[in-house]
Design an enzyme around this catalytic site. Sequence first.
Site, mmCIF file in Angstrom:
data_model
loop_
_atom_site.group_PDB
_atom_site.id
_atom_site.type_symbol
_atom_site.label_atom_id
_atom_site.label_comp_id
_atom_site.label_asym_id
_atom_site.label_seq_id
_atom_site.Cartn_x
_atom_site.Cartn_y
_atom_site.Cartn_z
ATOM 1 N N TYR A 151 -33.870 -15.833 99.347
ATOM 2 C CA TYR A 151 -34.797 -14.788 99.780
ATOM 3 C C TYR A 151 -36.065 -15.456 100.288
ATOM 4 C CZ TYR A 151 -38.085 -10.850 99.455
ATOM 5 O OH TYR A 151 -39.031 -9.894 99.723
ATOM 6 N N ASP A 246 -38.596 -23.642 101.915
ATOM 7 C CA ASP A 246 -39.361 -22.484 101.443
ATOM 8 C C ASP A 246 -39.713 -22.753 99.975
ATOM 9 O OD1 ASP A 246 -38.785 -18.864 101.182
ATOM 10 O OD2 ASP A 246 -40.432 -20.189 100.559
ATOM 11 N N LYS A 274 -47.552 -17.661 96.069
ATOM 12 C CA LYS A 274 -47.603 -17.555 94.599
ATOM 13 C C LYS A 274 -48.659 -18.466 93.987
ATOM 14 C CE LYS A 274 -42.773 -16.144 94.594
ATOM 15 N NZ LYS A 274 -42.679 -14.761 94.074
HETATM 16 P P1 KE4 Z 1 -44.159 -12.641 99.112
HETATM 17 O O1 KE4 Z 1 -44.223 -12.059 100.510
HETATM 18 O O2 KE4 Z 1 -43.539 -11.694 98.113
HETATM 19 O O3 KE4 Z 1 -45.513 -13.208 98.663
HETATM 20 O O4 KE4 Z 1 -43.205 -13.936 99.172
HETATM 21 C C1 KE4 Z 1 -41.908 -13.793 99.665
HETATM 22 C C2 KE4 Z 1 -41.048 -14.935 99.127
HETATM 23 C C3 KE4 Z 1 -40.737 -15.975 99.983
HETATM 24 N N1 KE4 Z 1 -39.990 -17.024 99.562
HETATM 25 C C4 KE4 Z 1 -39.537 -17.086 98.289
HETATM 26 C C5 KE4 Z 1 -38.720 -18.269 97.858
HETATM 27 C C6 KE4 Z 1 -39.839 -16.048 97.366
HETATM 28 O O5 KE4 Z 1 -39.378 -16.122 96.094
HETATM 29 C C7 KE4 Z 1 -40.603 -14.946 97.791
HETATM 30 C C8 KE4 Z 1 -40.943 -13.785 96.877
HETATM 31 N N2 KE4 Z 1 -40.287 -13.788 95.611
HETATM 32 C C9 KE4 Z 1 -40.093 -12.487 94.976
HETATM 33 C C10 KE4 Z 1 -39.446 -12.713 93.599
HETATM 34 N N3 KE4 Z 1 -38.177 -13.292 93.680
HETATM 35 C C11 KE4 Z 1 -41.368 -11.737 94.867
HETATM 36 C C12 KE4 Z 1 -41.310 -10.530 93.957
HETATM 37 C C13 KE4 Z 1 -41.347 -9.256 94.736
HETATM 38 O O6 KE4 Z 1 -40.699 -9.169 95.801
HETATM 39 O O7 KE4 Z 1 -42.028 -8.326 94.246
#
Ligand code: KE4
Length: 435
Positions: A151, A246, A274
Amino acid sequence: MSTTTVHNIGDRSAAAFERARKLMPGGVNSPARAFGAVGGTPLFIDHAKGPYLYDIDGRRYLDYIGSWGPMILGHAHPEVIEAITQAAQRGTSYGAPTEAESGLAEQIIEAVDSVEKVRLVNSGTEATMSAIRVARGATGRDKIIKFAGNYHGHVDSLLVAAGSAAATLGVPDSPGVTAGAGQDTIVLSYNSCEQVAATFAEFPGQIAAVILEPVVGNMGCVPATAEFMACLRSETEKDGAILIFDEVMTGFRLALGGAQERYGIRPDMTTLGKIVGGGMPLGAYGGRADIMNQVLPAGKVFQAGTLSGNPVAVAAGSATLRLLREDPPYEQLETRGKQLAQGLDRAATEAGIPHQVQQVGSMVTLFFNPDPVHDWQGADRCDREAFGRYFWGLINEGIYMPCSQFESLFFSRLHTEAMIEETIDAAAKVLKTIA
Ligand code: KE4
């Protein structure tokens, strides 16, 4: 085998959820929080401190999501809060450059060896979306390779066979993503060198980038094999494609230099989020200077943002990275991670439950699966229902795990050996009720 799961939710969370669902889709601002995979009502949080969350019914939980990764120092670290407060009192946003942004950029470049130049944005999604556009602009190529179960945020071209909440809630290929948006996205199996080599052979000189989570958190904790990493680096180098790590989740979590420091692989670009924002909205993408100099106004690839480099978010991120550099927690996190992994493995074995435990540093997943999980096909065979009972059983024990089998847990530097033992004891008690 117990069939009923007690969703031991306080009245105030239940009422708050009823209200929220009338106002916001599903009552949440991000689907991962909706408890969709485990059923029941999400807990509404009142505040957090150190390793603990406190819900609005006054219940305390040992926190194993840490805001889905950012809270490696624990919640409300006094020096981070002080930095945020000081910055906010000087104004929350200027729309003009500040030296603080250069300071955070220097900290990122110093920590992540492969990053020679960096652009700050507002989320991990913005970071990956921008990195893909820059890779396409820099190479003049259209195709990208991603891996099922990875993801990368809700970028149209990457919301294809996505992990995390997309996999959890059964929309790995979201409605609204047009055929056009996904037509240049090639999805392969994670850890498959054969598929990577075959794809480059089929599309020579046409692939702009390969993007992956170097240690996947978004189908549960699934590390890349060393062979997979080596083949990605050699195939992209041979073909002139850009290798994007990523590290939104793994950056500053698995090492100060991220997963790439542990693997000893130098990607061409890295995306971050994060931890880099210390819990405030901040992401970043960076990499080789010749690639990053393609970004407007140095180059011609457009990317912009009103709040990019926001002084309050930058202050939180900068304080966080300073504290991680001054007193690196990574040996301790590795030791605690092994303690937790071994304890969960012992507890599930004693309960007679088919399982796998996979761990890298402070990323750990107990898979309800008889076989090791190397890719999405493996993760998809997990017993989701058993996971739901495990999740709620631990909530009732005051332990807040990620609300999906397809998420890694995270813990902070404030999670002590005793707290990990407490978690293992609680898991042993709960797992016995599931078997
Ligand atoms: P954000 O746009 O949510 O800040 O980041 C996206 C993203 C990109 N790449 C990786 C490897 C990620 O894990 C994420 C976001 N992770 C999720 C949890 N697995 C965020 C939680 C959510 O979507 O509320």
